[in-house]
Design an enzyme around this catalytic site. Structure first.
Site, short mmCIF file in Angstrom:
data_model
loop_
_atom_site.label_atom_id
_atom_site.label_comp_id
_atom_site.label_asym_id
_atom_site.label_seq_id
_atom_site.Cartn_x
_atom_site.Cartn_y
_atom_site.Cartn_z
N GLU A 245 0.80 -1.11 -0.07
CA GLU A 245 -0.18 0.06 -0.26
C GLU A 245 0.82 1.11 -0.17
O GLU A 245 1.35 1.67 0.96
CB GLU A 245 -1.01 -0.04 1.22
CG GLU A 245 -2.02 0.88 0.94
CD GLU A 245 -1.84 2.59 1.42
OE1 GLU A 245 -1.29 3.22 0.38
OE2 GLU A 245 -1.74 2.68 2.73
N GLU B 212 3.66 8.85 -3.55
CA GLU B 212 4.32 8.19 -2.51
C GLU B 212 5.73 7.51 -3.27
O GLU B 212 6.28 6.80 -2.90
CB GLU B 212 3.75 7.32 -1.49
CG GLU B 212 2.93 8.11 -0.76
CD GLU B 212 2.33 7.41 0.57
OE1 GLU B 212 2.65 5.79 0.46
OE2 GLU B 212 1.52 7.82 1.24
#
Length: 704
Positions: free
Chosen positions: A166, A175
């Site tokens: 994740e 990210e």
């Protein structure tokens, strides 16, 4: 300045005890009330604790849908590998608390390797894995996935055939997920591996909306038959390059009109069949559902948790969600608004091209009628006018808020004549231009911040007011009214400052105004003349989850995680935090109460410390899990600006909050357990205010 011996050190009259065993440091910070730089004491590991306390781990762990769908995706993946007669080897990248690794172990994976680069969380995960009895099944590696090595005696003995991770944010790729997946397939995974999740689909929707437009543009302001005109550089600029992330589902549907159906613009395949592109362009033609300006582009994404796309995790807002009556609240994955670089007015039925682009970490969008060449930049664009960087989204909307500007206009009409000389104290304020349009003789505005200074000068030049408005580059501490060509009659502010975080931080206006008055021999009026802090007991619908204990998640004991969050939070968190409560619904548990009132006409040095305890009442059996606080600035008796509710508060009903301000939020410890009362009760709010030091402290004590 570092200390390793046990000493006492006095800074600004404050004594500190320094421990032998821990290295400590003094750091400079701005006092948000006084606007002055001060020294603050920090433990060596303060930054770590702050990162832990402010992390989104807890919010994710309260995301039941996310947890269950990851569990289901892993179950399908492990069954598929087993059906092929192979051993199951799982790699968990960015394991956090170890939750996904423990899911894989419980589902029967032969080996699980989990990596976590943030050492405090890796240490926590190791304890959690041990306490849940999976030490023999899960190997935790405190490294980034890109630093892992594969081979006998190395981090991974062999490549893995299942990846679970994740590494997503609101922008999906912010990210570094693209690089993470590409590296994992190249170096860490088998060619025919299964990835959980397998695919992400990204959607956009064009809208027309005055509210959305105000977050990105500063339209002209009407001032009694005249106008304050926005410079063309701002009007024609596409805006800041960053996304505007928000709880889009809380945007009332009557504040925007959709111009297109939700449209898929990107499909990110994480399975490794081909590398994820680090830059990509999508051009989609759409038929317009209505007529209007294209003011914003709504964006969200979903995840296909299994190879057959039968298990879908959607981040769509309610009007486009596959299960709108069973939506999961989440704060770690919100939706976003992007603003087009081309300004188009479209007609119903017209065909418009949506141009979508991304690099390795970010997204940008545009719209076009014909050729897309040179419309949407190949590289992530920047704000050319710099105003979108100077002003945040809410601040930009605040500048043209009709109610606010009407209060300013009416206040100035009552206090400004052709002989008035005004001093404006606020960062990046358009008050000087409004005052000039109302006939003020001369206006000085203090703008020591380079970005605000540049933007205001652009406004002044555009409106041809260089002879009426003087921009002062000095800090307030350096300003002496005797050095000015005109004698000041009026000091006015919105007041809004870039250093402000909580609503009452704009009390900085009082300190700055009083500092200036000391150097003046004539009588000067100050507006606003008063600031009042209000508080109300409330029941936050979902916001409490960001601070609540996790305890047990999907059958796994995560109490060790709760401990480190609690300890870090106690050391670094303030009692009150800022939140835009229009995005985070709450209902009123009682009527608002005046907490503290400050008279800005009084000399700061002549006010002694204020210590008081107020009772915030909770009515009947109304649930209550926190307190909301806001401020009101009084200009004249009936002319006020509030950073709080925009409609009267009714007990038990949802509170309607200002779109352009953050409020103060206090959450009771472990707010997961909502408090209810059988009879009227109260919350004691203790206030300690020391004006001479700029110290304002709140303490809350529920009386049940």
């Amino acid at each position: 300045m570092l200390f390793t011996n046990a000493i006492r050190y006095n800074v600004f009259g404050v004594l500190f005890q320094i421990s032998k065993s821990r290295m400590s440091t003094f750091v400079s910070k701005i006092n948000r009330l006084t606007g002055k730089m001060e020294w603050d004491f920090r433990e060596e590991d303060y930054d770590y604790k702050q990162e832990i306390a402010r992390s989104a781990y807890a919010d994710m762990l309260h995301d039941t849908e996310r947890n269950q769908l990851y569990y289901k995706g892993l179950e399908i993946a492990i069954s598929r590998v087993r059906e092929q007669g192979r051993s199951v080897h799982v790699l968990d990248i960015g394991t956090g608390t170890g939750l996904l690794s423990m899911m894989a172990a419980r589902l029967g994976a032969d080996t699980v390797h989990a990596c976590e680069a943030f050492k405090p969380m890796a240490d926590c995960a190791l304890k959690i894995i041990q306490q849940n009895g999976f030490s023999d099944k899960i190997k935790l590696i405190p490294k980034r996935s890109t630093d892992l090595t594969v081979g006998e005696g190395l981090d991974l003995p062999h490549r893995c055939n299942i990846l679970v991770t994740e590494v997503f944010d609101t922008e999906l790729i912010g990210e570094g997920g693209i690089g993470t997946f590409n590296h994992a397939h190249r170096e860490l995974l088998e060619d025919d591996c299964i990835v959980v999740p397998s695919v992400s689909n990204m959607y956009v929707q064009l809208v027309t909306s005055d509210l959305v437009k105000r977050w990105n543009q500063v339209p002209d302001i009407s001032v009694k038959g005249s106008r304050v005109t926005s410079p063309s550089e701002i009007s024609n600029c596409g805006g800041a390059p960053s996304l505007h992330d928000l709880q889009l589902d809380q945007l009332p549907t009557d504040t925007f009109t959709v111009l297109t159906q939700p449209t898929q613009v990107f499909r990110f395949d994480f399975t490794g069949k081909s590398p994820l592109p680090c830059d990509n362009t999508s051009v989609i033609e759409c038929s317009m559902l209505d007529t209007g300006n294209i003011d914003g582009i709504f964006m969200w994404w979903d995840l296909e948790m299994d190879p057959d796309a039968k298990v879908i995790l959607s981040c769509a807002p309610r009007w486009s969600h596959p299960t709108p009556n069973n939506m999961q609240w989440r704060d770690h994955w919100m939706q976003a608004i992007y603003y087009p670089y081309s300004r188009l007015t479209v007609s119903k039925g017209e065909i418009i091209k949506i141009i979508s682009k991304h690099d390795e970490y970010s997204l940008w969008f545009d719209v076009a009628r014909e050729s897309v060449k040179d419309i949407c930049p190949e590289e992530r664009p920047i704000c050319g006018c710099m105003s979108h960087i100077t002003y945040g989204r809410s601040r930009m909307a605040m500048l043209t808020d009709t109610h606010r500007n009407n209060v300013y206009i009416q206040t100035l009409e009552k206090n400004v004549t052709s002989d008035t000389v005004c001093l404006c104290i606020s960062d990046g304020s358009l008050l000087p231009l409004i005052a000039a349009r109302l006939g003020c003789k001369h206006i000085y505005t203090v703008e020591p911040n380079h970005m605000c200074n540049r933007t205001i000068r652009d406004f002044i030049k555009c409106n041809q007011l260089e002879d009426r408005i003087t921009v002062l580059d000095k800090n307030m501490e350096e300003l002496n009214l005797n050095d000015l060509s005109h004698k000041i009659d009026l000091i006015i502010g919105e007041p809004v400052f870039q250093s402000s975080v909580l609503p009452w931080d704009n009390m900085c206006f009082w300190y700055l105004a009083q500092h200036v008055i000391k150097s003046s021999s004539n009588q000067i009026k100050i507006l606003p003349g008063k600031m009042t802090i209000y508080g109300c007991g409330v029941n936050y619908s979902d916001l409490w989850k960001i601070r609540a204990d996790v305890d047990v998640c999907e059958g796994f004991n995560l109490q060790e995680f709760d401990k480190i969050i609690q300890m870090s939070s106690l050391e670094v968190d303030e009692t009150i935090e800022p939140q835009p409560l229009w995005e985070y619904p709450c209902t009123a548990s009682g009527q608002p109460v005046e907490i503290l009132s400050i008279d800005f006409t009084q000399n700061v040095d002549q006010i002694s410390s204020i210590n008081k305890t107020m009772a915030v009442n909770i009515v009947g059996t109304q649930p209550c899990n926190g307190v909301a606080l806001w401020v009101e600035f009084t200009f004249e008796d009936n002319l006020r600006i509030s950073t709080g509710p925009t409609q009267p508060i009714r007990i038990g009903d949802k509170i309607i909050w200002d779109y352009n301000c953050k409020q103060g939020v206090h959450l009771f410890y472990n707010n997961r357990k909502l408090s209810t009362t059988s009879e009227n009760t109260e919350i004691e709010v203790y206030v300690n205010f020391v004006p001479s030091k700029g110290d304002l402290d709140f303490r809350f004590h529920p009386k049940w």
